[in-house]
Design an enzyme around this catalytic site. Structure first.
Site, PDB file in Angstrom:
ATOM      1  N   THR A 140       0.830  -1.213   0.000  1.00  0.00           N
ATOM      2  CA  THR A 140       0.000   0.000   0.000  1.00  0.00           C
ATOM      3  C   THR A 140       0.860   1.257   0.000  1.00  0.00           C
ATOM      4  OG1 THR A 140      -1.459   1.315   1.427  1.00  0.00           O
ATOM      5  CG2 THR A 140      -0.097  -0.274   2.532  1.00  0.00           C
ATOM      6  N   TYR A 187      -1.587  -0.101  10.412  1.00  0.00           N
ATOM      7  CA  TYR A 187      -1.845  -0.784   9.146  1.00  0.00           C
ATOM      8  C   TYR A 187      -0.658  -0.611   8.192  1.00  0.00           C
ATOM      9  CZ  TYR A 187      -3.526  -1.354   4.383  1.00  0.00           C
ATOM     10  OH  TYR A 187      -3.632  -1.725   3.065  1.00  0.00           O
TER      11      TYR A 187
END
Ligand code: UDP
Length: 328
Positions: free
Chosen positions: A118, A142
């Site tokens: 990501t 995350y």
């Protein structure tokens, strides 16, 4: 004989689109998914093996049964807010789950993997567009869990010759143009599905998180990429690995940014409906602009985003949204 590819998280949004693209490219995608957040109905292009990444015995049995030539690893938790509240979940499931997978692959001599990473690993970027050389300073658990996995994969490349690409997604959006699969999160937090809910009258308005950012219209800019373009990049990365490439980390974006207001205006055009908006406070942790520099991915994967015009993305998402409502 068609090669089998193990797809962890193949019942999820991006994973299911990747399975369809893999099948079209002549591979057999075997989905490994615990169905906690994925949907069995999205597994249509190969077998579903239900199981958890932390269940090593189950993983070993599935790998022994299907003998995959490679792996695409999507299975992970992916809510930033949840990761701040419950970091243990993210480190155990994302990092711990990946370690269990890597142990199982190592034991079975499976030696390549495409990893779902990501742009959150960059944190608040120093420059935009963001090249891969930008320092990584993720600002939530995350993003940190994904960066840790990238670092583990780098170490495995060095130590064991384990080949991997880490694909750093910018904003995945849109849906299968054939209408077979699409985005289905619970809870839904992403801008485009929420804007379409507002267009359909399922929400009174869309909240615009911040209108005083240092951007031309004051709202945040993101690089939206069609989920089918993402899926194709995974297949291209996999082919490179199967041909012996060592792999690396690559940005998966288009290089074009759209503000929240741009997205709402495009959705009004596509749907033909007025979409009510309400100003809201900035969402903590949202950088003003995140846009990929896609030069490296274009070169390495000979890949180009083909469906990622903002209206095309929203058009496909809207058709899926409408079909879902009719099915209810
Ligand atoms: N956003 C918004 N209202 C919403 C949801 C999102 O204004 O109800 C904004 C959010 O602040 C961000 C952009 O839309 O600037 C994209 O958010 P999303 O959650 O879709 O993806 P992210 O960029 O967080 O991965």
């Amino acid at each position: 004989m068609a090669q089998t590819i193990l797809v962890t998280g193949g019942a999820g949004y991006i994973g299911s689109h990747a399975c369809k693209t893999l099948a079209r490219a002549g591979f057999v995608p075997v989905t490994y998914d615990n169905l906690e957040r994925g949907h069995a109905a999205a597994v249509k292009w190969g077998p579903l093996e239900q199981g958890d990444l932390q269940d090593r015995a189950r993983l070993d049995a599935v790998i022994k049964k299907h003998r995959p030539a490679g792996v695409i690893h999507f299975a992970a938790y992916a809510y930033v807010g949840e990761s701040v509240e419950k970091p243990d979940l993210y480190y155990r499931n994302n990092v711990g789950g990946t370690m269990s997978l890597l142990d199982a692959l190592h034991a079975a001599n499976v030696d390549c993997l495409v990893f779902s990473s990501t742009c959150a690993i960059y944190g608040a970027p120093e420059t935009v567009p963001i090249p891969e050389s930008q320092p990584c300073h993720p600002i939530n658990p995350y993003g940190r869990s994904k960066l840790m996995i990238e670092q583990i994969l780098d170490d495995y490349r060095q130590a064991y010759g384990f080949r991997s690409y880490a694909l750093r997604y910018f904003n995945a959006a849109g849906a299968d143009p054939d209408g077979e699969i699409g985005e289905c999160h619970d809870p839904e937090t992403h801008l485009i599905p929420l804007v379409l809910d507002a267009a359909a009258g399922l929400r009174p308005h869309i909240s615009v998180f911040g209108n005083d950012y240092p951007t031309p219209d004051g709202t945040c800019i993101r690089d939206y990429i069609h989920v089918c373009d993402l899926a194709e990049a995974h297949v291209a990365a996999l082919r490179n690995l199967l041909a012996g490439d060592p792999g690396e980390g690559l940005n998966l974006g288009t290089g074009a940014g759209h503000s929240v207001k741009d997205v709402i205006a495009a959705a009004e055009k596509v749907t033909g409906r007025k979409i009510p908006t309400a100003p809201a406070r900035r969402r903590p942790g949202d950088p003003p602009a995140l846009v990929a520099d896609p030069a490296r991915v274009r070169e390495v994967l000979a890949w180009e985003a083909r469906r990622s015009g903002i209206e095309e993305i929203i058009g496909d998402a809207w058709r899926w949204h409408q079909a879902q409502r009719q099915a209810k």
